[in-house]
Design a protein around this motif. Structure first.
Motif, mmCIF file in Angstrom:
data_model
loop_
_atom_site.group_PDB
_atom_site.id
_atom_site.type_symbol
_atom_site.label_atom_id
_atom_site.label_comp_id
_atom_site.label_asym_id
_atom_site.label_seq_id
_atom_site.Cartn_x
_atom_site.Cartn_y
_atom_site.Cartn_z
ATOM 1 N N ALA A 1 62.908 48.888 63.182
ATOM 2 C CA ALA A 1 62.087 48.005 62.348
ATOM 3 C C ALA A 1 62.893 46.803 61.871
ATOM 4 O O ALA A 1 62.405 45.661 61.887
ATOM 5 C CB ALA A 1 61.532 48.786 61.164
ATOM 6 N N THR B 1 57.178 49.164 57.694
ATOM 7 C CA THR B 1 58.036 50.297 58.042
ATOM 8 C C THR B 1 59.328 50.279 57.241
ATOM 9 O O THR B 1 59.770 51.314 56.716
ATOM 10 C CB THR B 1 58.363 50.273 59.547
ATOM 11 O OG1 THR B 1 57.150 50.337 60.299
ATOM 12 C CG2 THR B 1 59.252 51.444 59.927
ATOM 13 N N ALA C 1 60.258 53.259 54.673
ATOM 14 C CA ALA C 1 61.445 54.081 54.918
ATOM 15 C C ALA C 1 62.463 53.926 53.793
ATOM 16 O O ALA C 1 63.020 54.918 53.295
ATOM 17 C CB ALA C 1 62.074 53.702 56.259
ATOM 18 N N ARG D 1 55.273 51.808 67.762
ATOM 19 C CA ARG D 1 54.500 51.838 66.513
ATOM 20 C C ARG D 1 55.323 51.277 65.350
ATOM 21 O O ARG D 1 54.807 50.555 64.488
ATOM 22 C CB ARG D 1 54.074 53.268 66.189
ATOM 23 C CG ARG D 1 53.061 53.864 67.146
ATOM 24 C CD ARG D 1 52.490 55.158 66.583
ATOM 25 N NE ARG D 1 51.825 55.941 67.610
ATOM 26 C CZ ARG D 1 52.379 56.960 68.251
ATOM 27 N NH1 ARG D 1 53.607 57.338 67.941
ATOM 28 N NH2 ARG D 1 51.708 57.618 69.176
ATOM 29 N N VAL D 2 56.592 51.641 65.332
ATOM 30 C CA VAL D 2 57.471 51.204 64.241
ATOM 31 C C VAL D 2 57.610 49.692 64.224
ATOM 32 O O VAL D 2 57.518 49.054 63.165
ATOM 33 C CB VAL D 2 58.856 51.874 64.385
ATOM 34 C CG1 VAL D 2 59.888 51.185 63.496
ATOM 35 C CG2 VAL D 2 58.767 53.352 64.026
ATOM 36 N N THR E 1 63.731 55.025 62.875
ATOM 37 C CA THR E 1 62.634 54.317 62.204
ATOM 38 C C THR E 1 63.119 53.011 61.582
ATOM 39 O O THR E 1 62.626 51.929 61.903
ATOM 40 C CB THR E 1 62.012 55.223 61.120
ATOM 41 O OG1 THR E 1 61.598 56.453 61.718
ATOM 42 C CG2 THR E 1 60.804 54.555 60.487
#
Length: 732
Positions: A687, A371, A375, A363-364, A683
């Motif tokens: 990304a 993302t 973040a 998903r990231v 995360t």
């Protein structure tokens, strides 16, 4: 490194009885040393070479009373009565006599003689001076003062006992730490799906922690070790000890489920996951040992003590764990049909899409730019309060509400002014003439300074050329005003010396604490530069990349900034302070940022290696930059999640302690680990890698040849012959 650790794993498995016996004998010997030779902990803060410390060292010879511990018995009359009227004057006299009879007490000063009666004549302070420093005051002596105060309370006065004598808390272990360990055990059980594996992990870690702590305590007769150093070593040793065992044991059980024999499996796990453990532990050790370059003794022992605890945790993970695994044999193999067995089968087929960690990473990386922006935005927002960071050392104003020292501190602040809790001592020394005349002139000059509430008459020392002038600030010991007053006195002292030849030096507990905080604040940026530079070099060696080290360093700085921002919001601004049980808001413990940077650096490199090494291995096999991120993280995400939860739990277990130093450090480390593991490593890292694609793994050829190959991932084990030719060697 991987081949050596592989052989070490084989040897420890084969000679498991010997290895276990060596650890137990070592532990028994250290326990014996502590019980026979163990000394007292030393919680004094000092900075050799500073003006305040030099003056304090001088006064310890010419006016020893200033270097000993002090206490205050605070007496308050009932509403509508005055402390200066009978029968309370008789009560005060009895209290003074009882205090004089307490062990180790050198001087007790009557409130009227010291001018320690409040303006409304309702409160008086009995000043008590000891012949020894805080760390050497016996509990019986302190109990005698508390008993004298209790007797006065029976006669109708409200009483409390405070002073610097309450500064040392000692090593504190309570129910919250035990609960933290039990929660860590629960996380291990959920991660492994096996009570035996969870128990082995905790047992190995506890043996390492016990060896580290007893070794540190055994040095107390020859080295000044603070209670904070011992607590930090306990906190770190327990957290990294459990995590390091988790990394190796999870790899071992995965290989057992794939059919590898127990002996070869633990050797392989030691060579692969163990290599990463050694690297991660080394980075923590280097960062903590680097605290010694700041030149503050108590911080040096704190860093070296914690580094030693981490070293022993690493040694326990790569020697004791393989030995204990030898006793367990194939009983550690996940049972057929269990979740652990299914995960191992998925690993063998490289089915990255089957794991929760892989789905999160997928998903990231599906929207990497969004993302990264989200973040980074969250981390920057959390870091904003850190711009209001101000450093100081805690005093009794940071003690738990309701404690006798906090009650005394608050009463004195209310009745006499906050500066009465942090007087400044000004040592005057003349080259010729009368020291008394010189000090009188100095006292008059100091009285005119801003933020000075009162200047007491000069006090003579055993040296006729010296005198001590006590200055009472208007502001409290932790305030900006008192810090500025110290600077103003020193500037005025330079003018006095030029005009009269009389030297002036500011000292006392408050001035020493200010100098410690200023030294630590000045050392912060150089220390950050050293740590960031070290991270760039180490990660460049490990991953043969330019992008990954830069990304890791930026992520580390964001983690530190966000953690400090949350610390400021809670401990200075008071957000959620009542809910979380923070008894005092104000400046941040002066060595917290440096401790946080040193510890979080090692842990960040730890998670970076375990996450990115799998991605790099997948990239080397497939050459597909995007899929290597997802497949490479499929199993490491689960292990890192469990490791981060354990670290968070262990650090958070120390937060409920009523210790003004340990509480903010525990909070900073707990939130720092959570932020770095879940927002940065799991995360932000994937990304960013998805954004840069194949460029993430580029390194100039000349630099690749110049850098050493540490083989953190255990690639050399694919070529090395197995220690036992009858057993197959499976690569990871």
């Amino acid at each position: 490194m991987a081949v050596l650790l592989h052989r070490l794993g084989h040897s420890a498995y084969r000679r498991r009885k010997t290895v276990l016996a060596v650890w137990l004998v070592l532990l028994a010997g250290l326990v014996t040393c502590v019980s026979v030779f163990g000394g007292k902990l030393d919680d004094r803060f000092s900075v050799p070479g500073t003006e305040s410390q030099r003056a304090l060292d001088t006064l310890s010879k010419t006016l020893p009373a200033t270097s000993g511990a002090s206490a205050q018995i605070v007496l308050t009359a009932p509403d509508g009565r005055r402390i200066t009227h009978a029968p309370y004057t008789t009560v005060i006299a009895r209290t003074i006599k009882a205090a004089e009879e307490a062990p180790q007490v050198s001087t007790v000063v009557d409130p009227r003689a010291a001018g320690a009666v409040s303006a409304d004549q309702k409160t008086a302070i009995v000043q008590v001076q000891y012949t020894v420093p805080n760390t050497e005051v016996e509990k019986s002596s302190l109990h005698a003062l508390e008993k004298a105060a209790a007797a006065a309370e029976k006669d109708g006065l409200s009483t409390s006992v405070g002073g610097s004598v309450y500064g040392s808390k000692g090593v504190e272990i309570g129910p919250s730490e035990i609960i933290g360990v039990l929660v860590a055990m629960l996380v291990l059980f959920i991660t492994f799906g096996s009570l035996l594996a969870a128990g082995m992990s905790l047992l190995t870690a506890l043996v390492g922690v016990a060896a580290g702590l007893t070794g540190l305590l055994a040095l107390t007769p020859v080295v000044g070790i603070s209670s904070t150093a011992v607590t930090l070593a306990l906190m770190l040793g327990l957290a990294v000890g459990i995590d390091y065992v988790l990394f190796i044991l999870s790899r071992h059980r995965q290989q057992l489920a794939q059919g590898t024999s127990p002996r070869e499996s633990i050797a392989l796990a030691n060579g692969t996951a163990g290599s990463a453990v050694v690297f991660a532990g080394t980075t923590v050790i280097i960062a903590l040992a680097a605290l010694s370059i700041i030149g503050i003794p108590f911080l040096t022992t704190m860093g070296l003590g914690a580094a030693a605890a981490v070293l022993i945790a690493v040694l326990a993970a790569i020697t004791l764990l393989p030995a204990i695994a030898g006793f367990a044999g194939d009983r550690l193999t996940p049972k057929a049909g269990t979740r652990a067995a299914r995960r191992a089968r998925h690993a063998a087929r490289a089915a990255g899409e089957s794991s929760h960690g892989a789905r999160w990473v997928k998903r990231v990386v599906s929207k990497p730019l969004l993302t990264v922006l989200a973040a980074a935005g969250v981390l920057i927002a959390l870091a904003l309060p850190a711009t209001d960071l101000r450093l100081s050392l805690p005093d009794n104003g940071s003690a738990a509400r309701g404690s006798t020292e906090r009650t005394a501190y608050d009463t004195i602040s209310d009745k006499f002014g906050p500066g009465f809790n942090g007087p400044l001592l000004v040592l005057t020394e003349t080259e010729s003439g009368s020291g008394t005349q010189a000090s009188t002139y100095v006292a008059q000059k100091l009285q005119s300074l801003k933020d000075v509430k009162a200047v007491l008459p000069p006090q003579a020392t055993s040296d006729p050329a010296q005198s001590v002038v006590t200055v009472i600030p208007k502001s409290g010991p932790e305030s900006v005003g008192t810090d500025q007053l110290v600077r103003d006195i020193r500037e005025t002292g330079s003018q006095i010396r030029e005009a009269t030849g009389t030297s002036v030096a500011v000292t006392g507990t408050t001035a020493v604490n200010i100098d410690v905080s200023n030294r630590l604040g000045d050392s912060l940026l150089p220390f950050v530069a050293i740590v960031v530079g070290l991270s760039l070099i180490l990660l460049m060696i490990v991953f043969r990349s330019l992008i990954i080290p830069v990304k890791a360093a930026v992520g580390f700085l964001l983690s530190v900034g966000a953690s400090l921002g949350l610390v400021v919001a809670l401990f200075k601004w008071g957000w959620l302070a009542d809910i979380l049980g923070v008894p005092h808001t104000g400046p941040i413990v002066s060595f917290l940022p440096i401790i946080l940077i040193g510890v979080l650096f090692g842990l960040a490199m730890d998670y970076e290696v375990f996450l990115v090494s799998g991605m790099r291995e997948e990239w080397a096999h497939t050459g597909n930059a995007h899929s290597s991120i997802v497949k490479g993280a499929q199993h490491s995400v689960r292990v890192v999640t469990a490791a981060a939860l354990i670290m968070f739990t262990v650090f958070a277990g120390f937060f409920p302690l009523d210790n003004p130093i340990i509480k903010p450090i525990a909070f900073a480390l707990a939130v720092g680990v959570a932020i770095d593991a879940f927002i940065v490593r799991m995360t932000l890292v994937p990304a960013v890698l998805a954004l840069v694609g194949r460029h993430a793994w580029w390194l100039p050829a000349w630099l690749d040849r110049a850098l050493p190959d540490l083989d953190i991932e255990g690639a050399s084990l694919q070529k090395a012959p197995p220690a036992d030719q009858k057993e197959p060697v499976l690569t990871h």
